[in-house]
Scaffold this motif. Structure first.
Motif, PDB file in Angstrom:
ATOM      1  N   VAL A 303      18.548 -11.698  14.382  1.00 46.43           N
ATOM      2  CA  VAL A 303      19.527 -11.928  15.445  1.00 46.43           C
ATOM      3  C   VAL A 303      20.143 -13.311  15.275  1.00 46.43           C
ATOM      4  O   VAL A 303      19.438 -14.295  15.034  1.00 46.43           O
ATOM      5  CB  VAL A 303      18.871 -11.829  16.843  1.00 46.43           C
ATOM      6  N   GLY A 304      21.466 -13.383  15.407  1.00 46.50           N
ATOM      7  CA  GLY A 304      22.177 -14.658  15.403  1.00 46.50           C
ATOM      8  C   GLY A 304      23.082 -14.734  16.618  1.00 46.50           C
ATOM      9  O   GLY A 304      23.483 -13.709  17.177  1.00 46.50           O
ATOM     10  N   THR A 305      23.391 -15.961  17.060  1.00 50.75           N
ATOM     11  CA  THR A 305      24.306 -16.158  18.186  1.00 50.75           C
ATOM     12  C   THR A 305      25.207 -17.344  17.882  1.00 50.75           C
ATOM     13  O   THR A 305      25.089 -17.988  16.850  1.00 50.75           O
ATOM     14  CB  THR A 305      23.553 -16.460  19.502  1.00 50.75           C
ATOM     15  N   GLY A 306      26.086 -17.644  18.824  1.00 51.27           N
ATOM     16  CA  GLY A 306      26.916 -18.829  18.700  1.00 51.27           C
ATOM     17  C   GLY A 306      26.312 -20.032  19.381  1.00 51.27           C
ATOM     18  O   GLY A 306      26.902 -21.113  19.389  1.00 51.27           O
ATOM     19  N   ARG A 307      25.129 -19.863  19.977  1.00 54.83           N
ATOM     20  CA  ARG A 307      24.519 -20.915  20.789  1.00 54.83           C
ATOM     21  C   ARG A 307      23.599 -21.803  19.965  1.00 54.83           C
ATOM     22  O   ARG A 307      22.967 -21.361  19.015  1.00 54.83           O
ATOM     23  CB  ARG A 307      23.728 -20.284  21.944  1.00 54.83           C
ATOM     24  N   SER A 308      23.505 -23.071  20.397  1.00 57.00           N
ATOM     25  CA  SER A 308      22.667 -24.026  19.678  1.00 57.00           C
ATOM     26  C   SER A 308      21.211 -23.999  20.145  1.00 57.00           C
ATOM     27  O   SER A 308      20.356 -24.629  19.522  1.00 57.00           O
ATOM     28  CB  SER A 308      23.230 -25.441  19.851  1.00 57.00           C
ATOM     29  N   ASP A 309      20.925 -23.294  21.241  1.00 58.52           N
ATOM     30  CA  ASP A 309      19.554 -23.279  21.770  1.00 58.52           C
ATOM     31  C   ASP A 309      18.765 -22.057  21.313  1.00 58.52           C
ATOM     32  O   ASP A 309      17.702 -21.767  21.853  1.00 58.52           O
ATOM     33  CB  ASP A 309      19.569 -23.367  23.300  1.00 58.52           C
ATOM     34  N   PHE A 310      19.273 -21.329  20.324  1.00 54.97           N
ATOM     35  CA  PHE A 310      18.569 -20.219  19.701  1.00 54.97           C
ATOM     36  C   PHE A 310      18.653 -20.367  18.187  1.00 54.97           C
ATOM     37  O   PHE A 310      19.554 -21.031  17.672  1.00 54.97           O
ATOM     38  CB  PHE A 310      19.181 -18.867  20.108  1.00 54.97           C
ATOM     39  N   PRO A 311      17.710 -19.753  17.453  1.00 55.40           N
ATOM     40  CA  PRO A 311      17.803 -19.797  15.984  1.00 55.40           C
ATOM     41  C   PRO A 311      19.075 -19.120  15.482  1.00 55.40           C
ATOM     42  O   PRO A 311      19.696 -18.327  16.196  1.00 55.40           O
ATOM     43  CB  PRO A 311      16.551 -19.028  15.539  1.00 55.40           C
ATOM     44  N   ASN A 312      19.433 -19.422  14.245  1.00 56.28           N
ATOM     45  CA  ASN A 312      20.546 -18.756  13.553  1.00 56.28           C
ATOM     46  C   ASN A 312      21.871 -18.933  14.279  1.00 56.28           C
ATOM     47  O   ASN A 312      22.595 -17.973  14.553  1.00 56.28           O
ATOM     48  CB  ASN A 312      20.250 -17.260  13.361  1.00 56.28           C
ATOM     49  N   GLN A 313      22.203 -20.182  14.586  1.00 57.37           N
ATOM     50  CA  GLN A 313      23.492 -20.436  15.233  1.00 57.37           C
ATOM     51  C   GLN A 313      24.625 -20.278  14.231  1.00 57.37           C
ATOM     52  O   GLN A 313      24.646 -20.922  13.180  1.00 57.37           O
ATOM     53  CB  GLN A 313      23.546 -21.848  15.821  1.00 57.37           C
ATOM     54  N   ILE A 314      25.581 -19.429  14.562  1.00 59.55           N
ATOM     55  CA  ILE A 314      26.778 -19.223  13.746  1.00 59.55           C
ATOM     56  C   ILE A 314      27.805 -20.252  14.203  1.00 59.55           C
ATOM     57  O   ILE A 314      28.495 -20.059  15.201  1.00 59.55           O
ATOM     58  CB  ILE A 314      27.317 -17.788  13.900  1.00 59.55           C
ATOM     59  N   ASN A 315      27.887 -21.366  13.492  1.00 53.17           N
ATOM     60  CA  ASN A 315      28.687 -22.503  13.933  1.00 53.17           C
ATOM     61  C   ASN A 315      29.706 -22.858  12.854  1.00 53.17           C
ATOM     62  O   ASN A 315      29.342 -23.107  11.702  1.00 53.17           O
ATOM     63  CB  ASN A 315      27.772 -23.702  14.207  1.00 53.17           C
ATOM     64  N   ASN A 316      30.978 -22.928  13.243  1.00 53.59           N
ATOM     65  CA  ASN A 316      32.052 -23.206  12.282  1.00 53.59           C
ATOM     66  C   ASN A 316      31.941 -24.561  11.597  1.00 53.59           C
ATOM     67  O   ASN A 316      32.551 -24.774  10.545  1.00 53.59           O
ATOM     68  CB  ASN A 316      33.421 -23.126  12.979  1.00 53.59           C
ATOM     69  N   VAL A 317      31.164 -25.469  12.184  1.00 49.65           N
ATOM     70  CA  VAL A 317      31.034 -26.788  11.563  1.00 49.65           C
ATOM     71  C   VAL A 317      30.341 -26.691  10.201  1.00 49.65           C
ATOM     72  O   VAL A 317      30.433 -27.617   9.389  1.00 49.65           O
ATOM     73  CB  VAL A 317      30.275 -27.762  12.502  1.00 49.65           C
ATOM     74  N   LEU A 318      29.693 -25.571   9.934  1.00 49.04           N
ATOM     75  CA  LEU A 318      29.121 -25.345   8.615  1.00 49.04           C
ATOM     76  C   LEU A 318      30.200 -25.083   7.564  1.00 49.04           C
ATOM     77  O   LEU A 318      29.937 -25.179   6.368  1.00 49.04           O
ATOM     78  CB  LEU A 318      28.153 -24.152   8.649  1.00 49.04           C
TER      79      LEU A 318
END
Length: 390
Positions: A303-318
């Motif tokens: 599981v991935g989300t856009g949130r920083s408080d869960f594992p696997n954050q899908i973040n555009n800053v990457l």
């Protein structure tokens, strides 16, 4: 921490998240004469003779414009260009912190496609690249396409391509964990706007199996009269079996769910109806389509989300700092599909296979090394594909 309250306090304190720093000394008469008149006339004349010298005699080689019209800011919608400025400043700060790219926010008071395109085109000679941000669909597609034709510098709509690149990286690694192949994967993407369509296009470039896009009125399929032109185009190259129906119906038996849509619209029962070892990327912010713990309880393997408080954050800053760093380093004229694919693969391969885990399929958004790895891969792809100019 109450981020809304504290952020407002900090923004009042900061009075802006970026500033202009002088790169030249201005302490003596000679300093002034070199940086400004009379000495500055000589670089002006050199650029007049060869416009390419604007990259070596000014800061243009490292300067990106971050541009919005304020029509699709975060999850806030059409709040206007001035109200979008805090986000644009934040994006500029991320460019600098993660990619050492100088970025400048520009908020345009217009919703007219041609007016926006003309404005950006007229400013193009000041920048090495253009990052479009928070522009509503389907106008964002047309604006980007027209700018790519008019400008000889990279134009990149991050809401589309940055999201797609990081999602693709996560999917590449998640598929390794569940021992499935991209070409066999059955994928459903909920949200057929700028992000969803771009994710779909990139996954197809990576040879994904059957992809179905779903929007508010159901699955995209040929003949649906409610689709906009971009959605109609996507319907022609997706949904192999031309299925119609609701999200719940489409999710049955699917290997991957990708959500860029609305909070709480996916139930445990919908996840349970997916294929074994299902992958769920629920990325609506701040509340995802389904909370990660519920998706895992329902049987999702990753599981991935856009949130920083869960594992696997899908973040555009990457993605975007390294992409522009690599493009600027080789003075690319475009950010093409080869460069996007290279970026996705670089992000994925940043995590060695032996370290992959269900809660670690994507690097941390705060890992400064990711941008350098992405930049290297993007620069190479630019050279290999013929858009590099140095």
């Amino acid at each position: 921490m109450n981020y809304a309250v504290e952020s407002l306090k900090k923004h009042e304190e900061w009075k802006g998240k970026i500033e202009v720093i002088c790169r030249t000394p201005l302490n003596t008469r000679d300093d002034l004469s070199l940086a400004y008149t009379p000495g500055v006339a000589q670089p002006c004349l050199e650029i007049q003779k060869d416009i390419n010298k604007s990259y070596t005699l000014t800061r243009r080689s490292n300067l990106v414009a971050v541009i919005t019209d304020g029509t699709a800011v975060l999850g806030l919608g059409d709040i206007g260009p001035e109200a979008g400025m805090p986000v644009m400043e934040g994006k500029c700060a991320l460019f600098k912190a993660f990619g050492d790219v100088d970025a400048f926010p520009l908020c345009i008071r217009s919703k007219d496609v041609d007016e926006i395109v003309n404005t950006i085109s007229l400013l193009g000679g000041s920048f090495g690249g253009i990052n479009l941000e928070d522009i509503s669909a389907p106008r964002c597609f047309e604006i980007e396409q027209k700018l790519k034709k008019r400008l000889d510098i990279p134009v990149f709509h991050d809401d589309q391509h940055g999201t797609a690149i990081v999602v693709a990286a996560g999917i590449i690694n998640a598929l390794k964990l569940v021992n499935k192949k991209m070409e066999d994967a059955k994928i459903v993407i909920n949200g057929a706007g700028s992000a969803g369509i771009s994710i779909c296009k990139l996954l197809l470039q990576l040879r994904a199996g059957d992809v179905i896009l779903v929007d508010k009125l159901g699955a995209l399929a040929p003949g649906q009269d409610w689709m906009n032109p971009e959605q109609a185009n996507m319907a022609e190259v997706t949904n192999n079996e031309q299925k119609t129906g609701s999200l719940a119906e489409i999710m049955e038996g699917r290997d991957i769910f990708i959500g860029v849509s609305a909070p709480g619209i996916v139930t445990k029962e919908m996840v349970a109806s997916m294929a074994d070892n299902a992958i769920v990327f629920a990325m609506a912010n701040p509340t995802p389509e389904i909370m990660p713990d519920l998706a895992l309880e329902a049987g999702a393997a990753v599981v991935g989300t856009g949130r920083s408080d869960f594992p696997n954050q899908i973040n555009n800053v990457l993605a975007f700092p390294g992409i522009f760093r690599g493009a600027l380093d080789v003075r690319a004229s475009d950010i093409n599909e080869e460069m996007k694919i290279a970026a996705a693969k670089a992000i994925a391969s940043y995590i060695p296979d032996e370290k992959l885990a269900k809660d670690y399929i994507i690097p941390s958004a705060l890992d400064r090394g990711v941008a350098a790895a992405v930049a290297k891969a993007v620069a190479k792809a630019a050279n290999d594909s013929g858009v590099a100019r140095i």
